[in-house]
Design an enzyme around this catalytic site. Structure first.
Site, short mmCIF file in Angstrom:
data_model
loop_
_atom_site.label_atom_id
_atom_site.label_comp_id
_atom_site.label_asym_id
_atom_site.label_seq_id
_atom_site.Cartn_x
_atom_site.Cartn_y
_atom_site.Cartn_z
N HIS A 392 -26.69 -27.88 66.02
CA HIS A 392 -25.66 -28.72 66.65
C HIS A 392 -24.31 -28.48 65.95
CE1 HIS A 392 -24.14 -32.75 68.20
NE2 HIS A 392 -23.36 -32.59 67.14
N GLU A 393 -24.32 -28.48 64.62
CA GLU A 393 -23.05 -28.30 63.89
C GLU A 393 -22.52 -26.87 64.08
OE1 GLU A 393 -21.68 -30.89 63.16
OE2 GLU A 393 -23.38 -32.26 63.01
N HIS A 396 -20.68 -26.67 67.27
CA HIS A 396 -19.32 -27.24 67.26
C HIS A 396 -18.26 -26.17 66.97
CE1 HIS A 396 -19.75 -31.39 68.18
NE2 HIS A 396 -20.48 -31.71 67.13
N GLU A 452 -19.72 -33.16 72.13
CA GLU A 452 -21.04 -33.52 71.59
C GLU A 452 -22.15 -33.02 72.50
OE1 GLU A 452 -21.58 -34.50 68.59
OE2 GLU A 452 -19.42 -34.67 68.25
N ASP A 456 -25.12 -30.64 71.37
CA ASP A 456 -26.52 -31.05 71.50
C ASP A 456 -27.32 -30.02 72.29
OD1 ASP A 456 -26.43 -33.39 70.06
OD2 ASP A 456 -26.06 -34.67 71.80
ZN LIG Z 1 -21.48 -33.45 66.81
#
Ligand SMILES: [Zn+2]
Length: 479
Positions: A392-393, A396, A452, A456
């Site tokens: 997830h990070e 980003h 987000e 995800d």
């Molecule tokens: Zn996040």
């Protein structure tokens, strides 16, 4: 002591007095200014700091709450006014009701020029540099040239305006005619900010509006409140203690291995990607390879903590002194290089983040615990937990904001135009997928949460691929 802080504003009888005391207010008072200067890594030159400018923020959570159709607008403003005037009375402020109402009047004036949450969410697009000369000359009502020099002890070539409409309306909002409203607004902020530091009744009163806003019945316990307050000044200190006590070298090495595995999954996906040109995919792989992971806890504490000493015997007085030291430090940093190894989250926080300006992913020790992660869990359990968080990070770095920053952390388009256009189409699909989906707090706003959702979606699919690469894969355990 609170009366002393209030007096610093009460004695400013005219707008002229305010004008002559700006520097003093920033460095030596609890009064917030009705506008704000910040020192942050320059988005286009992330090794150096830039001076940012924005409005003072709103009382309600965001601009949408001020629409007349918003079901909670009236009750929240009424509650705030009543609660604030009660707080002002405990500090013997005269005309408490009047002051609370005037503060709300000033707040209402700010609404049209405040950024919406959707605008804040697209933060890479808020970077509006203006030469300091033209920045200060547009504002006629205050001497921002002197203030800037007092703040950063130098003359920066530019100021980054993050809230354009506020800047455009500056003189219409911050002026002699509005001075009594601004003054009231400042007084309410000082009074509300002081409620955490004294007796239990005042603390409960000070938290009442926040509880009403979020439908929480019970106040935090006194014990948790003490932790909150300590954390608000010493978060990294607590974090380092926690990290050293609860996170070991074996776990660190294992998590590092998982990060490497996850980066490999992304490399493989990018090299097989069918909608990007090879040129853009190669640049993406370069950015991916340049991501630095920080795992567990930082090596050292920022030096500032050695300057924070409790000496006065009064919690509030110590907090005032800490705030002065921290404000001075914020502006002192301006002339230093950005320390890209510093952490923006303490090690005892169950959370993680990606920092676009340093291209780092950070996993505090507290999220590297069961059920997210444990050396005792199976690889599938760990990939379904912390693996998905790691991925997830990483995602980003390539979400609607992160994608606009290069591997050095600078705002700099490394995509071919046609690839970026294709990516924007995909963003629209992701926005549409979530827009209007019912949640327990109302329909989702697809634009607000798209970064987000991208993280995800990327995160869970990459973690699943990594889990499947292990011999002992168990998808039930993964999910
Ligand atoms: Zn996040």
């Amino acid at each position: 002591a609170v009366k002393n802080e209030l007096a610093k504003v009460e004695t400013l009888n005219t707008f002229e007095d305010f004008k002559n005391n700006l520097t003093q207010l920033v460095f030596h008072s609890q009064a917030p200014l009705p506008f704000s200067f910040s020192v942050e890594p320059d988005m286009k030159d992330a090794i150096h700091y830039s001076l940012g400018f924005s409005g003072p923020g709103l009382i309600l959570p965001d601009t949408t709450y001020y629409n007349d159709e918003h079901p909670r607008k009236k009750e929240l403003l009424d509650f705030w006014a009543k609660n604030t005037s009660e707080i002002l009375k405990t500090f013997d402020v005269e005309n408490a009701e009047e002051i609370a109402k005037s503060a709300l009047k000033f707040d209402a004036l700010l609404v049209p020029s405040a950024n919406t949450s959707e605008e804040w969410a697209k933060y890479a697009e808020l970077y509006h540099p203006i030469s300091t000369d033209s920045f200060v000359s547009k504002v006629k009502n205050l001497d921002l040239k002197s203030l800037i020099k007092d703040l950063v002890k130098t003359e920066p070539d530019k100021v980054i305006v993050y809230e354009d409409r506020f800047y455009e309306s500056f003189d219409l909002l911050i002026n002699e005619e509005n001075w009594s409203l601004i003054k009231a607004w400042m007084l309410t902020k000082i009074a509300r900010g002081a409620t955490s530091f004294f007796n239990e009744d005042l603390r409960i009163l000070g938290g009442a509006y926040g509880r009403f806003l979020s439908n929480v019945q019970e106040a935090r316990s006194q014990e948790k409140h003490q932790l909150d307050l300590t954390e608000s000044y010493f978060s990294q200190v607590i974090g380092l203690f926690y990290g050293k006590k609860y996170f070991g070298e074996a776990a660190k090495a294992d998590v590092k291995r998982m990060v490497t595995a996850m980066i490999k999954v992304y490399q493989a996906r990018l090299s097989k990607n069918e909608w990007l040109s090879q040129e853009t995919a190669e640049k993406a792989i370069e950015k991916l390879d340049a991501i630095t992971p920080f795992i567990g806890f930082p090596d050292k504490l920022p030096e500032i903590y050695s300057r924070l000493k409790t000496t006065s015997g009064s919690l509030y007085e110590d907090a005032l002194k800490f705030d002065e030291i921290l404000t001075a430090r914020t502006f002192e940093k301006f002339s230093e290089d950005v320390d890209k190894t510093s952490w923006h989250m303490p090690a005892h926080m169950v959370n993680a983040y990606y920092s676009p300006d340093s291209n780092t992913i950070v996993f505090p020790a507290a999220i590297l615990q069961a059920p997210f992660y444990s050396l005792e869990q199976s690889s599938s359990q760990n990939y379904g937990g912390i693996g998905a968080v790691i991925a997830h990070e990483i995602s980003h770095a390539f979400d609607n904001n992160g994608a606009q920053f290069d591997k050095e952390g600078n705002l700099n388009k490394w995509w071919l135009d046609k690839d970026y256009e294709a990516f924007e189409e995909k963003q629209k699909e992701m926005i549409a997928l979530f827009d209007g989906v019912e949640t327990e707090v109302g329909p989702a706003n697809g634009k607000l949460i798209v970064s987000e959702n991208i993280a995800d979606q990327g995160g869970i699919t990459a973690a699943l691929t990594a889990a499947k690469d292990e011999k002992d894969v168990d998808l039930k355990a993964f999910f």
